[in-house]
Every structure is written in C-alpha cells, then in structure tokens.
Scaffold this motif. Structure first.
Motif, mmCIF file in Angstrom:
data_model
loop_
_atom_site.group_PDB
_atom_site.id
_atom_site.type_symbol
_atom_site.label_atom_id
_atom_site.label_comp_id
_atom_site.label_asym_id
_atom_site.label_seq_id
_atom_site.Cartn_x
_atom_site.Cartn_y
_atom_site.Cartn_z
ATOM 1 N N ARG A 14 0.810 -1.223 0.000
ATOM 2 C CA ARG A 14 0.000 0.000 0.000
ATOM 3 C C ARG A 14 0.841 1.269 0.000
ATOM 4 N N LEU A 18 0.281 3.014 -3.564
ATOM 5 C CA LEU A 18 -0.744 4.050 -3.453
ATOM 6 C C LEU A 18 -0.177 5.413 -3.058
ATOM 7 N N VAL A 23 -1.630 6.467 -7.257
ATOM 8 C CA VAL A 23 -2.680 5.860 -8.074
ATOM 9 C C VAL A 23 -3.886 6.792 -8.184
ATOM 10 N N LEU A 25 -7.592 6.717 -9.316
ATOM 11 C CA LEU A 25 -8.640 5.734 -9.583
ATOM 12 C C LEU A 25 -9.956 6.408 -9.961
ATOM 13 N N ARG A 28 -14.293 4.025 -8.606
ATOM 14 C CA ARG A 28 -14.133 3.167 -7.431
ATOM 15 C C ARG A 28 -15.459 2.536 -7.021
ATOM 16 N N LEU A 31 -16.262 -1.019 -8.215
ATOM 17 C CA LEU A 31 -15.581 -2.204 -7.705
ATOM 18 C C LEU A 31 -16.561 -3.001 -6.846
ATOM 19 N N THR A 51 -1.454 -3.959 -7.380
ATOM 20 C CA THR A 51 -2.218 -2.710 -7.342
ATOM 21 C C THR A 51 -3.711 -2.980 -7.242
ATOM 22 N N LEU A 52 -4.201 -3.931 -8.013
ATOM 23 C CA LEU A 52 -5.629 -4.250 -7.960
ATOM 24 C C LEU A 52 -6.028 -4.773 -6.584
ATOM 25 N N LEU A 55 -6.443 -2.025 -3.968
ATOM 26 C CA LEU A 55 -7.607 -1.145 -4.076
ATOM 27 C C LEU A 55 -8.714 -1.535 -3.096
#
Length: 213
Positions: A14, A18, A23, A25, A28, A31, A51-52, A55
């Motif tokens: 993280r 992040l 990142v 995004l 969101r 998701l 990375t995924l 999130l």
C-alpha cells in the motif's frame, strides 16, 4: 500466513503503490463490495496484480484471488510459497484443456462458487509497456459458465513504465486506473468479447489515451 499477507500489503504494498506511485482511480464505486466477481484488466507489469489487490480493504484479502499460470508461479519452492501464501494466487494449469474431458477453468468456477473475487488478465501474459495485446477468449468462456457473476473491465495505465516486464527497478510513474460497468456472460463468445473490448476502449478514452486498432 494470513497475518503475513496482511502485514505485507499493509506495510509494503500500500505505501509503495498508493503513495509512491500515486494511483489515480476512476470509478471506485464500480468495484465489487462482495463476491463472486471477476476483475478483467489489461496487463503490462507484475505490479498490476498487487495494485488491484491494494484497491480493496485489507479485510477482503482472503477472498481476492489472482488467477496465475501454474507452470510459471510454481516453478520453484520459494516462488510457489510466496505466490500462494502472500499474493494468494489461484494457480491454473494452462495445459489442462489438453486432457480429455478436462475443464481448464474449473478452479476458477469453483472459486467463484465460494464467493471469491478473481483477478484475471484476458491478454494472457504481460506485454510491452503500455501496449495492449489481443484478448484471449478464456474470459468469455468463464463468463458463459458463470452467467450470474459480474465481469468488471478495468483499464490501467502507467504500471508498465513503473515496472516493465524484465525489470527489477521501480520507477515512480503515476498510475491511472479506470473501472467500467459490469458485463455478464452469454452464449455467444464472440459477442461477449466484442462488448468487453468496447468497454476497454471506452475506459482508455476516459483516461485520454489512444485507442488501439
């Protein structure tokens, strides 16, 4: 092992992904907040998977399973331990379809039946940095076999430059991620693939990136 995975993502992944990479995004809210679901993204870097996963809230780690090739990630003892216990991969046999009567997607279907969230890269493997390869039809077959499971298209840009294929040095490029509306499986494989590609082109355009041919 669960504690090690939690610590790894909380204290290493993280902060690096992040914060260091920054990142950005979009979408969101699209998701999934529960499984089963499939995240279907483009693939340029080993950072894509990390990375995924990052999130999502840390409490969701046990149910997020990146689909990965058994022959690559289980090729030696250390990599196999790290990939299965820390990254949490769902290893699949890419040669499974060659066996009579075998379903190469059975492990994925079983995971979805348990309520997991799968991470899948329809390109099949990492391509050149920020260059999209053709999509393979496995995602459409999985969606047809699990028609009630949402398939969520995700377009990522920047990670292929931050850590391209073959590189071990992280370069702090910003990463943009766009999440699209869910798709659902249908009998016509070609129609599903056309809808998925159209969604990915739309997400690329939202990030003001050139649309591939």
């Amino acid at each position: 092992m669960k504690l090690l995975r939690l610590v790894f993502f909380a204290l290493v992944i993280r902060p690096v992904l992040l914060i260091l990479l920054g990142v950005n995004l979009r979408g969101r809210e699209k998701l999934p907040d529960h499984g089963p679901a499939v995240l279907a993204a483009n693939h340029n870097s080993h950072l894509d998977t990390l990375t995924l996963i990052a999130l999502f809230p840390l409490r969701d780690l046990p149910r997020i399973r990146p689909v990965a090739a058994m022959d690559y990630f289980l090729k030696n003892r250390f990599l196999a331990w790290f990939a299965t216990n820390i990254i949490g991969i769902l290893p699949i046999d890419r040669q499974g379809g060659a066996k009579e009567g075998a379903n190469p997607l059975q492990a994925c279907e079983d995971a979805l039946a348990r309520g997991d969230i799968l991470i899948l890269f329809p390109e099949g493997s990492r391509g050149e940095p920020e260059h999209l390869s053709g999509f393979k039809k496995g995602i459409a077959h999985l969606a047809r076999g699990c028609p009630e499971v949402p398939v969520i298209p995700i377009f990522m840009h920047g990670l292929g430059r931050a850590l391209p294929k073959g590189s071990f040095i992280l370069v702090p490029f910003n990463c943009d991620i766009a999440v699209g509306d869910a798709l659902f499986g249908e009998e016509d494989i070609a129609a599903f693939m056309a809808r998925y590609e159209a969604k990915m082109k739309r997400l690329a355009s939202e990030l003001h990136l050139p649309v591939w041919d």
